[in-house]
Design an enzyme around this catalytic site. Structure first.
Site, PDB file in Angstrom:
ATOM      1  N   ASN A 203       0.871  -1.186   0.000  1.00 41.10           N
ATOM      2  CA  ASN A 203       0.000   0.000   0.000  1.00 41.10           C
ATOM      3  C   ASN A 203       0.904   1.231   0.000  1.00 41.10           C
ATOM      4  OD1 ASN A 203      -1.791   2.063   0.495  1.00 41.10           O
ATOM      5  ND2 ASN A 203      -2.395   1.371   2.545  1.00 41.10           N
TER       6      ASN A 203
ATOM      7  N   LYS B  63       0.009   4.209  -0.122  1.00 43.31           N
ATOM      8  CA  LYS B  63      -0.637   5.376   0.503  1.00 43.31           C
ATOM      9  C   LYS B  63      -0.445   6.600  -0.422  1.00 43.31           C
ATOM     10  CE  LYS B  63      -0.118   3.120   4.909  1.00 43.31           C
ATOM     11  NZ  LYS B  63      -0.007   3.207   6.347  1.00 43.31           N
TER      12      LYS B  63
ATOM     13  N   GLU C  18      -6.690   4.508   8.102  1.00 42.71           N
ATOM     14  CA  GLU C  18      -6.514   5.945   7.826  1.00 42.71           C
ATOM     15  C   GLU C  18      -7.778   6.535   7.199  1.00 42.71           C
ATOM     16  OE1 GLU C  18      -2.808   5.451   5.731  1.00 42.71           O
ATOM     17  OE2 GLU C  18      -1.895   4.864   7.631  1.00 42.71           O
TER      18      GLU C  18
ATOM     19  N   GLU D  29      -5.104  -5.063  10.508  1.00 45.83           N
ATOM     20  CA  GLU D  29      -4.089  -4.042  10.745  1.00 45.83           C
ATOM     21  C   GLU D  29      -4.384  -3.324  12.059  1.00 45.83           C
ATOM     22  OE1 GLU D  29      -2.194  -2.811   6.745  1.00 45.83           O
ATOM     23  OE2 GLU D  29      -3.925  -1.532   7.043  1.00 45.83           O
TER      24      GLU D  29
ATOM     25  N   GLY E 207       2.717   2.179  10.873  1.00 43.99           N
ATOM     26  CA  GLY E 207       3.677   3.278  10.737  1.00 43.99           C
ATOM     27  C   GLY E 207       4.387   3.620  12.039  1.00 43.99           C
TER      28      GLY E 207
ATOM     29  N   SER F 156       3.713  -2.239  10.216  1.00 45.48           N
ATOM     30  CA  SER F 156       5.169  -2.283  10.372  1.00 45.48           C
ATOM     31  C   SER F 156       5.779  -3.626   9.967  1.00 45.48           C
ATOM     32  CB  SER F 156       5.558  -1.912  11.813  1.00 45.48           C
ATOM     33  OG  SER F 156       5.112  -0.600  12.117  1.00 45.48           O
TER      34      SER F 156
HETATM   35  P1  13P Z   1       3.158   0.351   7.703  1.00 43.67           P
HETATM   36  O1  13P Z   1       3.683  -0.943   7.090  1.00 43.67           O
HETATM   37  O2  13P Z   1       3.891   1.561   7.213  1.00 43.67           O
HETATM   38  O3  13P Z   1       3.067   0.244   9.192  1.00 43.67           O
HETATM   39  O4  13P Z   1       1.657   0.519   7.154  1.00 43.67           O
HETATM   40  C1  13P Z   1       0.767  -0.526   7.263  1.00 43.67           C
HETATM   41  C2  13P Z   1      -0.448  -0.192   6.491  1.00 43.67           C
HETATM   42  O5  13P Z   1      -1.217   0.666   6.866  1.00 43.67           O
HETATM   43  C3  13P Z   1      -0.682  -0.914   5.219  1.00 43.67           C
HETATM   44  O6  13P Z   1      -1.952  -0.685   4.726  1.00 43.67           O
END
Ligand code: 13P
Length: 253
Positions: free
Chosen positions: A9, A11, A97, A166, A172, A210
């Protein structure tokens, strides 16, 4: 046996130059003959550019959310039909998010899931509890509620996609759920799905939060962890490839 999936992802990251360089570094047979599916969820505006080269590499693309309506006066939004037209095969739904920053409720997520199926997109439903919810002992109830809201509308049709667990506190933050903690939640999710149907129980359940090359193998060794939804580490093609290889060696039966 559920399908194994490693998904990235991006983002709100990336550009045309970044995309071209990214795919170039995955050329040369690195993704040939894999036992798992590889998905990327870039910003939607990059889909037309990525669609052909990604498909040549065997990567399926998706968008990060879709609007419930097929068209209309919804400035700034993206219909599922448009995403499919631009080359998306998948869509994320209910990413934390989107829930936290853009106010998507369980009901909104369910309507978006319905729109995804109407357009033939495979849904990747994201679920997960906040730190406060976990500390209160509500994690299972929150995740079950998020699943039920979509299952009520979609039923068995959700089985065309996947689930991504998640935990919000692991996204993050550098903090990962331990493999045992993630496995416990994945097994709980599998139980919720199995109570509805055997077809749903066969859905891939991905872990996200993460995930990195260093922790992927231990996560993939757990019975009910069928893959990963990778955020930050998916922006580095070498790290993303290392996570895919961890699935090849530790995750596939
Ligand atoms: P991170 O791997 O940066 O923690 O993000 C996870 C995430 O939200 C994937 O959709």
């Amino acid at each position: 046996m559920p399908q194994r999936i490693v998904a990235g992802n991006w983002k709100m990251h990336g550009s045309r130059a970044f995309s071209a360089g990214y795919l170039k570094s995955l050329e040369g047979g690195a993704l040939a003959g894999l036992g798992c599916d590889v998905l990327l969820f870039p910003p939607a505006i990059l889909l037309p550019l990525l669609s052909t080269p990604a498909s040549d590499l065997g990567i399926e693309l998706g968008v990060q959310t879709v609007h419930p309506e097929p068209q209309g006066a919804f400035t700034g939004e993206l219909a599922a039909e448009m995403a499919a037209d631009a080359g998306a095969v998948w869509t994320l739904l209910g990413h934390s998010e989107r829930r936290q920053l853009f106010g998507e409720s369980d009901e909104d997520v369910a309507l978006r899931a319905l729109a995804a199926r109407r357009a033939g997109l495979k849904p990747m439903l994201c679920v997960g509890e906040s730190l406060a919810e976990r500390q209160r002992g509500d994690a299972d109830a929150v995740v079950t509620g998020q699943l039920d809201a979509v299952l009520e509308l979609l039923g068995d049709d959700l089985a065309s996609g996947g689930i991504a667990y998640e935990p919000v506190w692991a996204i993050g933050s550098g903090e990962t759920a331990s493999p045992e903690m993630a496995q416990a939640m994945h097994s709980m999710i599998r139980g919720v799905l199995r109570r509805r149907s055997e077809r749903l129980a066969e859905m891939p359940i991905l872990y996200g939060g993460s995930v990195k090359p260093e922790n992927a193998a231990a996560l993939f060794s757990e019975n009910d962890i069928d893959g990963a939804l990778v955020g930050g580490a998916s922006l580095d093609p070498a790290a993303f490839l290392a996570i895919i290889m961890a699935m090849e060696t530790h995750g596939n039966p």
